[in-house]
Design an enzyme around this catalytic site. Sequence first.
Site, mmCIF file in Angstrom:
data_model
loop_
_atom_site.group_PDB
_atom_site.id
_atom_site.type_symbol
_atom_site.label_atom_id
_atom_site.label_comp_id
_atom_site.label_asym_id
_atom_site.label_seq_id
_atom_site.Cartn_x
_atom_site.Cartn_y
_atom_site.Cartn_z
ATOM 1 N N ARG A 118 19.816 30.815 -17.281
ATOM 2 C CA ARG A 118 20.684 30.322 -16.238
ATOM 3 C C ARG A 118 19.875 30.480 -14.781
ATOM 4 O O ARG A 118 18.934 31.242 -14.799
ATOM 5 C CB ARG A 118 21.984 31.216 -16.072
ATOM 6 C CG ARG A 118 21.788 32.568 -15.673
ATOM 7 C CD ARG A 118 21.789 33.051 -14.229
ATOM 8 N NE ARG A 118 21.892 34.442 -13.896
ATOM 9 C CZ ARG A 118 21.459 34.941 -12.927
ATOM 10 N NH1 ARG A 118 20.713 34.691 -12.057
ATOM 11 N NH2 ARG A 118 21.761 36.544 -12.676
ATOM 12 N N GLU A 153 30.170 34.247 -8.914
ATOM 13 C CA GLU A 153 29.477 35.352 -7.987
ATOM 14 C C GLU A 153 28.760 34.590 -6.704
ATOM 15 O O GLU A 153 28.780 34.575 -5.926
ATOM 16 C CB GLU A 153 28.566 36.059 -8.609
ATOM 17 C CG GLU A 153 27.767 37.217 -7.890
ATOM 18 C CD GLU A 153 26.889 38.003 -8.598
ATOM 19 O OE1 GLU A 153 26.141 38.657 -8.150
ATOM 20 O OE2 GLU A 153 27.350 38.307 -9.647
ATOM 21 N N ARG A 204 26.664 28.579 -10.961
ATOM 22 C CA ARG A 204 25.580 29.206 -11.859
ATOM 23 C C ARG A 204 25.314 28.143 -13.085
ATOM 24 O O ARG A 204 26.421 27.778 -13.814
ATOM 25 C CB ARG A 204 26.115 30.501 -12.494
ATOM 26 C CG ARG A 204 26.264 31.613 -11.574
ATOM 27 C CD ARG A 204 25.802 32.994 -12.017
ATOM 28 N NE ARG A 204 25.521 34.005 -10.889
ATOM 29 C CZ ARG A 204 25.113 35.228 -11.226
ATOM 30 N NH1 ARG A 204 25.584 35.419 -12.453
ATOM 31 N NH2 ARG A 204 24.902 35.920 -10.175
ATOM 32 N N CYS A 228 23.570 38.006 -4.371
ATOM 33 C CA CYS A 228 22.970 39.373 -4.314
ATOM 34 C C CYS A 228 21.523 39.203 -4.409
ATOM 35 O O CYS A 228 20.720 38.304 -5.031
ATOM 36 C CB CYS A 228 23.374 39.680 -5.998
ATOM 37 S SG CYS A 228 22.583 41.406 -6.384
ATOM 38 N N THR A 284 19.226 40.661 -5.907
ATOM 39 C CA THR A 284 18.366 40.791 -7.013
ATOM 40 C C THR A 284 18.151 39.321 -7.610
ATOM 41 O O THR A 284 17.156 39.482 -8.510
ATOM 42 C CB THR A 284 19.324 41.677 -8.059
ATOM 43 O OG1 THR A 284 20.131 41.056 -8.429
ATOM 44 C CG2 THR A 284 19.310 42.969 -7.565
ATOM 45 N N ARG A 339 17.426 33.728 -14.679
ATOM 46 C CA ARG A 339 17.800 34.835 -15.572
ATOM 47 C C ARG A 339 17.701 34.273 -17.104
ATOM 48 O O ARG A 339 18.641 33.492 -17.498
ATOM 49 C CB ARG A 339 18.934 35.603 -15.590
ATOM 50 C CG ARG A 339 19.069 36.799 -16.602
ATOM 51 C CD ARG A 339 20.320 37.715 -16.172
ATOM 52 N NE ARG A 339 20.250 38.959 -17.077
ATOM 53 C CZ ARG A 339 21.196 38.906 -18.258
ATOM 54 N NH1 ARG A 339 21.932 37.863 -18.555
ATOM 55 N NH2 ARG A 339 21.058 39.687 -19.037
ATOM 56 N N ARG A 349 20.634 45.309 -21.286
ATOM 57 C CA ARG A 349 21.865 45.377 -20.894
ATOM 58 C C ARG A 349 22.776 45.007 -22.267
ATOM 59 O O ARG A 349 22.318 44.863 -23.431
ATOM 60 C CB ARG A 349 22.428 44.094 -19.982
ATOM 61 C CG ARG A 349 21.489 43.914 -18.623
ATOM 62 C CD ARG A 349 22.203 42.683 -18.089
ATOM 63 N NE ARG A 349 21.428 42.548 -16.669
ATOM 64 C CZ ARG A 349 21.692 41.902 -15.673
ATOM 65 N NH1 ARG A 349 22.865 41.102 -15.745
ATOM 66 N NH2 ARG A 349 21.088 41.799 -14.205
ATOM 67 N N GLU A 389 25.625 42.852 -17.429
ATOM 68 C CA GLU A 389 25.585 44.139 -16.684
ATOM 69 C C GLU A 389 26.724 45.117 -16.482
ATOM 70 O O GLU A 389 27.968 44.733 -16.681
ATOM 71 C CB GLU A 389 25.284 43.825 -15.323
ATOM 72 C CG GLU A 389 24.763 44.758 -14.313
ATOM 73 C CD GLU A 389 24.326 44.338 -12.950
ATOM 74 O OE1 GLU A 389 23.664 45.153 -12.315
ATOM 75 O OE2 GLU A 389 24.706 43.212 -12.523
#
Length: 373
Positions: free
Chosen positions: A142, A241, A245, A287, A289, A296, A325, A330
């Site tokens: 993603r 988020e 995505r 985020c 990160t 990812r 994970r 997460e």
Amino acid sequence: MSLSKSKCTRCEESCGKGKASVDVIRKLEAAFDKLASSNSTSLLKRYLTRTIFDDLKTRKTSFGSTLLDCIQSGLENFDSSIGVYAADPECYSLFAELFDPIIEAYHGFKKSDRQPPTAWGPVDTFANLDPKDEYIVSTRIRCCRTVKGYPFNPCMAADHYREIERQIVSVLNELSGEYRGIYHPLTGMPKDVQQNLIDSHYLFKEGDRFLQSANACRHWPTGRGIFFNDKKTFLVWVCEEDHLRIMCMQPGGNVGEVYRRLVGAVTELEKKLTFIRSDRFGYVTFCPTNLGTTIRASVHIKLPKLASNMDKLKNLAEKYHLQVRGTAGEHTESEGGVYDLSNKRRLGLTEHEVMKEMYTGISEILKHEKSAK
């Protein structure tokens, strides 16, 4: 036409770039004292010194975001590992004294570093990691994107969500071939359908306490939804988020096939949507990160031998720049002995380099599993 301002989460007026309200500063002061005296090991606590705090506490972006909007999750969850989110794209520059050291600590990406230009590279570089289907249950890749002209969740009004949803869905509905699908808004979605999609690991859900504390669930479920094709090998999450995505997935370990599909999907969406890309950070996300490529790339994988010694598995993963994970992502646990392994590094590398690092890392993990006694 997109909205350029919204009501700040910590003050009631729509506001331009300027100073935070007295009420916001008062809340920040009280929360800072609690964080400073806590046993938190978050990057927020490590790098939010009193000097930096005093320098940043009065600042406010043109979207109305304050320091409180960025750090409220870490202030409420002392067990956070990071503790900060960007309330809008401007936060990375306006609150750079806090974001820069956190980004360097997490990514190893220094203030003088720059994200390389987008480079997907040859998609046929990557083969099937598990051709006999012995270990890898599924592969998912993603990436995240931010639509230009809008803040992130903490400062998004209901109209922001609706506008972003309308823009994205109109483009998704024009896709053809293997990308053709249907958009399913969360608003009005039957509970049993929603739960089935969540249980099948296709759909996001509300309730993550870190995101809740970050004010990332405002106006839920307005403007949120999922688009997927018939085979559910191409999916788009809208306003979870991040604004988008984009993900591709399928059973087994054919990384190359999944990557090819993702590259094609992103290329098509970029023809009609304008995404924010920073010369320094690459694609800008909620985020820190996820900055950079935002990619990812993960596998759900069965590792019965290595998983019998989780310290060893995590050390191996760290060696190859991978994250371990739970099956649902997460902050979750493994289900049925299946783990989620993905690349940790997204920033400072090209898209192809990120994929190569993940591909090599999973290959090495599999070698260790096969040779373990």
